[in-house]
Every structure is written in structure tokens, then in C-alpha cells.
Write a protein that holds these residues in place. Structure first.
Motif, short mmCIF file in Angstrom:
data_model
loop_
_atom_site.label_atom_id
_atom_site.label_comp_id
_atom_site.label_asym_id
_atom_site.label_seq_id
_atom_site.Cartn_x
_atom_site.Cartn_y
_atom_site.Cartn_z
N TYR A 154 0.83 -1.21 0.00
CA TYR A 154 0.00 0.00 0.00
C TYR A 154 0.87 1.26 0.00
O TYR A 154 0.61 2.20 -0.75
CB TYR A 154 -0.91 -0.02 1.23
CG TYR A 154 -1.87 1.15 1.31
CD1 TYR A 154 -3.07 1.14 0.58
CD2 TYR A 154 -1.60 2.25 2.12
CE1 TYR A 154 -3.96 2.20 0.66
CE2 TYR A 154 -2.49 3.31 2.21
CZ TYR A 154 -3.66 3.29 1.47
OH TYR A 154 -4.54 4.34 1.54
N GLU A 157 2.41 1.82 -3.35
CA GLU A 157 1.45 2.44 -4.26
C GLU A 157 1.30 3.93 -3.94
O GLU A 157 1.22 4.77 -4.86
CB GLU A 157 0.10 1.74 -4.14
CG GLU A 157 -0.97 2.23 -5.09
CD GLU A 157 -0.71 1.87 -6.53
OE1 GLU A 157 -1.29 2.52 -7.43
OE2 GLU A 157 0.08 0.92 -6.78
N TYR A 171 -2.93 1.48 8.61
CA TYR A 171 -3.28 0.54 7.54
C TYR A 171 -4.25 -0.53 8.03
O TYR A 171 -5.14 -0.96 7.28
CB TYR A 171 -2.02 -0.12 6.98
CG TYR A 171 -2.33 -1.12 5.89
CD1 TYR A 171 -2.80 -0.71 4.65
CD2 TYR A 171 -2.22 -2.50 6.14
CE1 TYR A 171 -3.13 -1.63 3.66
CE2 TYR A 171 -2.54 -3.42 5.16
CZ TYR A 171 -3.00 -2.98 3.93
OH TYR A 171 -3.34 -3.90 2.96
N ASP A 176 -8.37 -1.01 2.41
CA ASP A 176 -7.58 -1.97 1.63
C ASP A 176 -7.34 -3.25 2.40
O ASP A 176 -7.48 -4.35 1.86
CB ASP A 176 -6.24 -1.33 1.24
CG ASP A 176 -5.39 -2.24 0.37
OD1 ASP A 176 -5.67 -2.34 -0.84
OD2 ASP A 176 -4.46 -2.88 0.91
#
Length: 224
Positions: A154, A157, A171, A176
Motif C-alpha cells: 500500500y 502504491e 493501515y 484496503d
């Protein structure tokens, strides 16, 4: 060797299928990842780079954790939950941990019983739940691996898109992470429910996961 392969063919065949599928996923995942990089205007990466990338790791372990969750829940839930007529279930009246006689424990052990089954005390109690515990540990380990790999992927990205990175804790609350987890969990729950009910009415001749072809729909015991 021939005898070994015959006696362990189920593990050997599915172990080989796992390796073939993993290699296939690696090459397909590499091609897909490079397509997405190119579409976003980023340079492509090589096979070696992708092999040790978080993107490849998270795609692998997010499926592992859901499978081990399925087996953990299935092994432990079927102790107490039943489905009348399903060979995946004990008979309705036998829900629970069962007697020492049925489990071949206590005075019902034999010389061929596993050592910890004969030991008594905490060792027998631990061994009595060792399969479920093993599946739980494997699930938790692979879920933790998914969390870290997903976090790294993540943030990678985010970096490519010139966005700020996030902490691991942030996170774990991000869509996600939960999307990756829940999209696998729901499929496993559906698979268990489908197998439990379909095996009541459908048969597969010669399979230990099926009742005998001529067995009544209402019979749970595989022996018919």
C-alpha cells in the motif's frame, strides 16, 4: 518409492498442484503488475524484483490466511454444530467432544495410540485440540504476514502516486486491509455452507467426503 507415492498420493499431488499454481500466479502476477505500472506511466520491474516484492507476497498470503481460517472454523465448529444428513457433520445426537471411549482415551487407549494421547493430563488435553490449534496458528501467522505485506504494498502504491505513506496501525484500519481479508473470508464461509448442505443430497462415488450413493438423505454417517 512407489509404495510411498501410493500411500501419500493425496498430499503429493496437491503439493505439486500448489507449486504449479504458485509459479503460474507469479508469472501472471508479474505481467499484471507491469501492465498496471505501464498504465500509470511507471517503469516496469523484472521477475527478480517482483519475486521479493510486497505486491507478490500479499497476493499469496491473503489467500493462505483465508484457507487456514476456513479449516480452523470447520475443525472446531463441527465439534458442536451439526447438519442433519451431511457426511461433513456428526449425527445430530452426537454433538460435543464425545466420550473417552469414542475418542480412544483414558482406559480406552491402545499401544498404537499416539504417545501424547496415552500420556494423560495437560499433554493429552493439548493433543486433543492440536489440529484446531495448528490451523489457528497458521491462520494468525499468515494474517499477520498479509498485514505487513499489504502495508508495504500500500505504501509502495502511495509512493508511486506521490501520496503520503501510512503507519501500520493506520493501515490495519484502512479499507484496503479489510477488503483483502473479507473478500476471501466470505468465499470460505460460502464454500463450507455449500459443502455441508449439498453433500446431504448429492453424491460422489468413492469419495470419503460423500456418503455412499445409495445412502438415505437423512443419514449423516458416511457408512450409510
Amino acid at each position: 518409492m512407489r509404495k510411498f507415492l501410493r500411500e501419500h498420493s493425496l498430499t503429493v499431488v496437491f503439493g505439486l498442484l500448489f507449486l504449479v499454481a504458485l509459479v503460474g500466479q507469479f508469472f501472471a502476477g508479474h505481467a499484471d503488475f507491469n501492465e498496471r505500472l505501464s498504465a500509470d506511466g511507471h517503469p516496469e520491474i523484472g521477475l527478480g524484483h517482483y519475486l521479493f516484492s510486497a505486491d507478490f507476497l500479499v497476493d499469496v498470503v491473503e489467500n493462505w490466511q483465508s484457507e487456514y481460517l476456513q479449516f480452523f472454523l470447520y475443525v472446531t465448529a463441527t465439534v458442536w454444530l451439526v447438519q442433519r444428513g451431511s457426511p461433513e457433520s456428526k449425527p445430530v445426537g452426537e454433538a460435543g467432544a464425545q466420550t473417552d471411549e469414542k475418542q480412544q482415551l483414558g482406559r480406552h487407549v491402545s499401544d498404537s495410540s499416539p504417545r501424547w494421547a496415552r500420556a494423560g493430563g495437560w499433554r493429552t488435553k493439548l493433543y486433543s485440540n492440536s489440529l484446531g490449534l495448528a490451523m489457528l496458528v497458521l491462520f494468525l501467522c499468515s494474517w499477520v504476514a498479509q498485514a505487513f505485506a499489504g502495508w508495504w504494498a500500500y505504501n509502495g502504491e502511495q509512493l508511486r502516486n506521490a501520496q503520503p505513506s501510512v503507519s501500520l496501525l493506520d493501515y490495519l484500519g484502512a479499507p484496503d486491509f479489510w477488503n483483502r481479508s473479507l473478500q476471501n473470508w466470505q468465499s470460505e464461509f460460502l464454500a463450507i455452507a455449500s459443502m455441508a448442505i449439498l453433500s446431504v443430497y448429492l453424491r460422489q462415488r468413492g469419495s470419503p467426503e460423500s456418503k455412499p450413493v445409495g445412502a438415505s438423505h437423512s443419514v449423516s454417517d458416511r457408512s450409510g
